[in-house]
Design a protein around this motif. Structure first.
Motif, mmCIF file in Angstrom:
data_model
loop_
_atom_site.group_PDB
_atom_site.id
_atom_site.type_symbol
_atom_site.label_atom_id
_atom_site.label_comp_id
_atom_site.label_asym_id
_atom_site.label_seq_id
_atom_site.Cartn_x
_atom_site.Cartn_y
_atom_site.Cartn_z
ATOM 1 N N PRO A 41 0.986 -1.092 0.014
ATOM 2 C CA PRO A 41 0.089 -0.008 0.025
ATOM 3 C C PRO A 41 0.750 1.281 -0.090
ATOM 4 C CG PRO A 41 0.297 -0.637 2.256
ATOM 5 C CD PRO A 41 1.279 -1.606 1.492
ATOM 6 N N PRO A 100 -2.220 8.893 -2.512
ATOM 7 C CA PRO A 100 -3.303 8.929 -3.058
ATOM 8 C C PRO A 100 -3.410 9.822 -4.341
ATOM 9 C CG PRO A 100 -3.632 8.905 -0.788
ATOM 10 C CD PRO A 100 -2.190 9.230 -1.096
ATOM 11 N N ILE A 119 7.465 4.149 -7.191
ATOM 12 C CA ILE A 119 7.575 3.691 -5.987
ATOM 13 C C ILE A 119 7.351 2.017 -6.119
ATOM 14 C CG2 ILE A 119 6.450 3.422 -3.885
ATOM 15 C CD1 ILE A 119 5.917 6.281 -3.918
ATOM 16 N N ILE A 137 -1.919 -2.734 -3.833
ATOM 17 C CA ILE A 137 -2.884 -1.693 -3.470
ATOM 18 C C ILE A 137 -2.712 -0.526 -4.162
ATOM 19 C CG2 ILE A 137 -4.047 -0.830 -1.630
ATOM 20 C CD1 ILE A 137 -3.406 -3.275 0.291
ATOM 21 N N ASN A 160 -2.203 2.757 -5.936
ATOM 22 C CA ASN A 160 -3.209 3.010 -7.406
ATOM 23 C C ASN A 160 -2.113 3.553 -8.380
ATOM 24 O OD1 ASN A 160 -5.844 2.440 -7.267
ATOM 25 N ND2 ASN A 160 -6.243 3.848 -5.780
ATOM 26 N N VAL A 193 -4.096 0.646 -9.576
ATOM 27 C CA VAL A 193 -4.015 -0.806 -9.753
ATOM 28 C C VAL A 193 -4.012 -1.298 -11.075
ATOM 29 C CG1 VAL A 193 -5.114 -2.870 -9.127
ATOM 30 C CG2 VAL A 193 -4.857 -1.218 -7.475
ATOM 31 N N MET A 251 -10.214 0.550 3.204
ATOM 32 C CA MET A 251 -9.240 -0.069 2.340
ATOM 33 C C MET A 251 -8.382 -1.363 3.204
ATOM 34 S SD MET A 251 -7.963 -0.695 -0.541
ATOM 35 C CE MET A 251 -6.985 -2.277 -0.419
HETATM 36 N N1 LIG Z 1 -6.314 -0.588 -4.339
HETATM 37 C C1 LIG Z 1 -7.123 0.373 -3.532
HETATM 38 O O1 LIG Z 1 -8.651 -0.182 -3.663
HETATM 39 C C2 LIG Z 1 -6.728 1.504 -2.950
HETATM 40 C C3 LIG Z 1 -7.841 2.085 -2.152
HETATM 41 C C4 LIG Z 1 -7.196 2.899 -1.347
HETATM 42 C C5 LIG Z 1 -6.085 3.783 -1.489
HETATM 43 N N2 LIG Z 1 -5.053 3.138 -2.346
HETATM 44 C C6 LIG Z 1 -3.915 3.380 -2.985
HETATM 45 O O2 LIG Z 1 -2.885 3.004 -1.797
HETATM 46 C C7 LIG Z 1 -1.742 4.028 -1.713
HETATM 47 C C8 LIG Z 1 -1.518 4.353 -0.252
HETATM 48 O O3 LIG Z 1 -2.392 5.007 0.162
HETATM 49 P P1 LIG Z 1 -2.367 5.698 1.634
HETATM 50 O O4 LIG Z 1 -3.810 6.412 1.674
HETATM 51 O O5 LIG Z 1 -2.147 4.794 2.599
HETATM 52 O O6 LIG Z 1 -1.320 6.905 1.614
HETATM 53 P P2 LIG Z 1 -0.524 7.501 2.735
HETATM 54 O O7 LIG Z 1 0.263 8.555 2.077
HETATM 55 O O8 LIG Z 1 -1.103 7.753 3.793
HETATM 56 O O9 LIG Z 1 0.714 6.329 2.884
HETATM 57 C C9 LIG Z 1 1.376 5.875 2.022
HETATM 58 C C10 LIG Z 1 2.800 5.479 2.578
HETATM 59 O O10 LIG Z 1 3.517 4.961 1.835
HETATM 60 C C11 LIG Z 1 4.949 5.258 2.098
HETATM 61 N N3 LIG Z 1 6.079 5.342 0.990
HETATM 62 C C12 LIG Z 1 6.133 6.368 0.030
HETATM 63 N N4 LIG Z 1 6.999 5.855 -0.987
HETATM 64 C C13 LIG Z 1 7.588 4.743 -0.279
HETATM 65 C C14 LIG Z 1 8.323 3.728 -0.591
HETATM 66 N N5 LIG Z 1 9.249 4.178 -1.608
HETATM 67 N N6 LIG Z 1 8.700 2.677 0.081
HETATM 68 C C15 LIG Z 1 8.118 2.233 1.004
HETATM 69 N N7 LIG Z 1 6.906 3.326 1.574
HETATM 70 C C16 LIG Z 1 6.758 4.402 0.850
HETATM 71 C C17 LIG Z 1 4.716 6.588 2.746
HETATM 72 O O11 LIG Z 1 5.793 6.887 3.601
HETATM 73 C C18 LIG Z 1 3.444 6.444 3.338
HETATM 74 O O12 LIG Z 1 3.736 5.870 4.831
HETATM 75 C C19 LIG Z 1 -2.037 4.988 -2.641
HETATM 76 O O13 LIG Z 1 -1.583 4.840 -3.799
HETATM 77 C C20 LIG Z 1 -3.553 5.254 -2.980
HETATM 78 O O14 LIG Z 1 -4.104 5.370 -4.099
HETATM 79 C C21 LIG Z 1 -5.556 1.968 -3.053
#
Ligand SMILES: NC(=O)c1ccc[n+]([C@@H]2O[C@H](COP(=O)([O-])OP(=O)(O)OC[C@H]3O[C@@H](n4cnc5c(N)ncnc54)[C@H](O)[C@@H]3O)[C@@H](O)[C@H]2O)c1
Ligand SMILES: O=C(O)C[C@H](O)C(=O)O
Length: 808
Positions: free
Chosen positions: A560, A564, A573, A593, A595, A597, A707
């Protein structure tokens, strides 16, 4: 049910209860087991001594045990009898008995109980230690259990049986060679025989007449196989036929043979006369003599005590106070007479090996690592060495377990060799088959019906396969192998990452939880590590190879990480994280997870391809949030939120906007009659754009808690499948090559060639097991799919080309 009912306590347990009991007792649950199997496993182990040890051992922490080990090092069961009261009291205090009181006898009893508990725990801990030290070998045992192993073993037996029915050296001769050979050997009937069959029959008959041992007519290759199977020959050894025959003479035995089978009529008679069972002038035929021997051999003192050396007997006698002035008893005969009169339980010592023919004793010893040169040359010598190694065990499983431990701890270095020997033990019941095959061979040669032999051989193979199948399942009981699952979360400190990690920490099947992020991961790990569930939690950051460390040994990786609604950033990433997985944990199941995806899944796949580790079965796009939303919103339409957990609606396509296609017509709970038109359209839209609802409400960020819930739902299913549960189906976005047949069928259904699609997927221990189809859908749903495809294709292409040439 009545008090006297024979129904066991566990008869009414649910499969969760059965499973928990088995796990609590360190009993491995084979991957294919469903409820009836679980029940059988509980049933089979209910009274097992290992379970009793486990019960005893559970009351000891490893620390306590280690301390006790020191305290009990020099203690024997009767040590306490010799201690005075104060020493007993001190000892009991040390063992945690707070105020040891009562008469000395009471103290002795208490101390004894402590000692018993200790020995039980010792057995448990040593078996656990040996099992974990040899998890690789246990893995081999597991493999042996798998159906394919059983099947291949059985096939092998059948093949061997078939071979055996034709594997005599003249089987390849033509008619005139046969005729010449028979005539040379003076078989007169050869002249009148007209067909090859008849000649072969004559050759068989002749062979049986002139050869005493069945193996003399075996081909070199079959002899070699027999010797290799009994560890008497290395597969690489090249020996002449005469050396091979020499070995067979020394070692070949039939399972039904007893030592007297090779005795002559007069030898049989002499033994019976010597033992006062027969008058020397009695007239008896061989069968009658053998029958008498069978009855009396094992109750004869000299048969039993032959397995004891003089000094063994002396030791036993003086230990038990029958030999105070040991020197007065000198001769073997005196020793045997004395021990036979004092050893009240002599018949209990009458083990099966006492009647084995010498060859079988030799094989037994060779299989236990005695070199050819070190083999005793006399029967008492063979018996004495066998007695030392003879493991008397109460149950068959225990016996197999002991043998496995013996092999694992043996000095044989090559893992392959150990594994081969373990497989032999596990399929040990195939010996049955070998013996049947022996019979079959004799039949074939001795009678006119070669076909009959074939049939028998086939039956033998069948029986072998059945007994292997049952033994394969049963032998696993005593192996206390814990099924470890390491789950890793990349991006664990984020909005999704934290609650998702929390939920994974709550899954008791997760034994290790690795957290990685570019910030805060160690803190999150420290926090979660206090939760009282089995998983060991560790957090890592980028420096010091954190990514490599966290991924080492990962079974399942959930990603994840990312921001977002920042597709470009996320692409980079995910690419970097995928590179880490490809190099450190290429066999892990990867759940994406981040996006978008529809594009990040192809990115992971392309990175894996570049590293040559791409397996479409192992990469999943997590679309569960759409499925969760579909259930929730449908329950709201149905006016009953309590239905939410049980409503399932397949959601197919992809995971963004119009690529999300809920198949509401297939809902497990149909929508209300008359629900359609704009209402239905609105429901579909709400599912497709549920993300926006949250983004708007939050102002910043997107769905994180729902999520995390959805991510854990899916991850938990993957873990269950990993642990062997069958029939778990969940919609997920996968490469359609993961299941060729299923993928092709799906493409036909949606009428287009596409590389990735979200569909109901059956999960298995290797990831995708089967890709399910769309099934029957409405015209409106067909239109939704048609509308999804163009976007989906663009998204996929963006992901693919990001790795080929970064431009997302
Ligand atoms: N598949 C789905 O249904 C779905 C649903 C909701 C969100 N998402 C996606 O999930 C992702 C995360 O969302 P969130 O709300 O947790 O975001 P967030 O910003 O709260 O958390 C993301 C985390 O990823 C970390 N991160 C960034 N670069 C990194 C790297 N290179 N290595 C390791 N960690 C790293 C950040 O430090 C942060 O802690 C987004 O891409 C979002 O769009 C997908
Ligand atoms: O919509 C988002 O950005 C996050 C996620 O894909 C969602 O469906 O909530």
């Amino acid at each position: 049910s009545s008090w006297f009912s024979a129904e066991p306590e566990y008869a009414k347990w649910s499969d969760v209860e059965l499973r928990t009991w088995l796990q609590d007792h360190n009993i491995k649950i084979p991957s294919s087991f469903d409820k009836p199997h679980l029940y059988g496993l509980v049933d089979a182990n209910w009274h097992s001594p290992l379970v009793a040890y486990a019960e005893a051992g559970r009351q000891w922490s490893l620390d306590q045990f280690n301390r006790a080990q020191r305290a009990f090092e020099h203690i024997k069961d009767d040590t306490f009898d010799q201690w005075d009261e104060s020493r007993l009291r001190v000892f009991l205090l040390e063992q945690g008995v707070v105020s040891p009181s009562g008469p000395r006898e009471q103290l002795v009893l208490l101390a004894r109980n402590k000692y018993r508990a200790y020995t039980d725990a010792a057995i448990l801990y040593s078996s656990l230690a040996s099992a974990s030290a040899s998890s690789a070998y246990a893995g081999a045992a597991d493999a042996a259990h798998s159906a394919s192993q059983c099947a291949s073993q059985a096939t092998h037996e059948v093949a061997r049986a078939f071979d055996a029915s034709k594997d005599y050296f003249y089987s390849t001769w033509d008619e005139s060679q046969l005729r010449n050979w028979l005539e040379e050997h003076g078989v007169v009937e050869a002249k009148s025989a007209s067909t090859k069959d008849e000649l072969t029959r004559l050759a068989n008959g002749y062979y049986r007449k002139v050869t005493s041992a069945v193996w003399e007519s075996w081909s070199d290759s079959y002899i070699r196989e027999w010797l290799t199977a009994h560890n008497l020959l290395k597969p690489t050894d090249t020996l002449s036929r005469s050396s091979l025959l020499g070995k067979m003479k020394k070692y070949h035995y039939n399972r039904v043979d007893s030592v007297w089978n090779t005795w002559s009529h007069s030898e049989l008679k002499a033994w019976l006369v010597d033992h006062g069972l027969l008058k020397s002038d009695a007239e008896k035929n061989r069968d009658e003599l053998v029958k008498m021997l069978e009855e009396h051999y094992l109750s004869a003192a000299d048969s039993i005590w032959a397995a004891w050396t003089d000094s063994d007997i002396r030791e036993w006698l003086s230990e038990h106070g029958y030999l105070e002035n040991g020197n007065s008893v000198k001769s073997r005969e005196d020793l045997v007479n004395l021990i036979n009169s004092k050893y009240s339980d002599a018949s209990a010592k009458a083990s099966a090996y006492l009647v084995w023919p010498d060859a079988r004793l030799r094989v037994y010893l060779r299989e236990r690592g005695i070199g050819e040169d070190a083999l005793p040359t006399t029967r008492p010598g063979l018996l004495q060495e066998t007695r030392i190694r003879w493991v008397q065990t109460s149950t068959w499983t225990e016996n197999i377990y002991t043998r496995l431990k013996e092999i694992v701890n043996s000095s044989v270095e090559a893992a392959e060799e150990k594994i081969a020997r373990i497989l032999e033990v596990l399929s040990g019941r195939s010996r049955y088959a070998s013996d049947e095959v022996d019979d079959a061979r004799e039949w074939g040669w001795g009678s006119h019906k070669a076909d009959h032999a074939r049939e028998k051989a086939q039956e033998a193979g069948q029986r072998a396969s059945e007994s292997i199948a049952t033994s394969g399942c049963r032998v696993l009981h005593p192996l206390p192998v814990v099924n470890m699952v390491k789950a890793v979360v990349l991006g664990a400190a984020g909005g999704i990452g934290q609650p998702l990690s929390l939920l994974l920490k709550l899954n008791p099947d997760v034994t290790e939880l690795g957290l990685f992020d570019i910030v805060n991961a160690p803190g999150v790990a420290a926090d979660l590590s206090h939760i009282a569930t089995p998983a060991k939690v560790e957090g890592f950051l980028n420096p010091d190879d954190g990514l490599q460390k966290v991924l080492t040994g990962a079974d399942i990786v959930v990603i994840p990480a990312g921001i977002p609604r920042k597709p470009g950033t996320n692409a980079g990433i995910v690419r970097d994280l995928a590179t880490g997985i490809a190099t450190t944990a290429p066999k892990a199941l990867v759940l994406v997870i981040s996006n978008p995806v529809n594009s990040t899944v192809p990115i992971v796949a392309e990175v894996f391809k570049k590293h040559g580790v791409f397996d479409p079965k192992r990469i999943f796009g997590v679309t569960t949030l759409d499925v969760v939303r579909a259930s929730t919103f449908t329950s709201e339409i149905l006016g009953d939120r309590s239905l939410a957990t049980s409503i399932t609606v397949p959601v197919v396509g992809g995971h963004s906007g119009v690529t999300i296609v809920p198949l509401l017509s297939q809902s497990s709970h149909p929508l209300p009659p008359g629900f359609g038109g704009s209402d239905l359209e609105a429901l579909v839209k709400r599912i497709q754009f549920g993300g926006d609802e949250v983004v708007k409400a939050k102002g910043t960020g997107s769905a994180t808690l729902s999520m995390a819930y959805a991510g854990a739902e899916f991850a938990n299913k993957v873990i269950l499948a990993l642990k062997g549960k069958k029939g778990i189906v969940a919609p997920t976005f996968v490469n359609l090559a993961a299941d060729k047949a299923g993928g092709e069928a799906l493409k036909k259904e949606i009428g287009t060639d596409i590389e990735y699609f979200s569909a109901p997927v059956e999960l298995g221990p290797n990831g995708v097991e089967k890709i399910g189809g769309i099934g029957k859908i409405t015209g409106a749903e067909k239109a939704l799919i048609a509308a999804a495809l163009p976007d989906l294709k663009v998204n996929i292409e963006k992901g693919v080309s990001f790795i080929e040439a970064p431009k997302l």
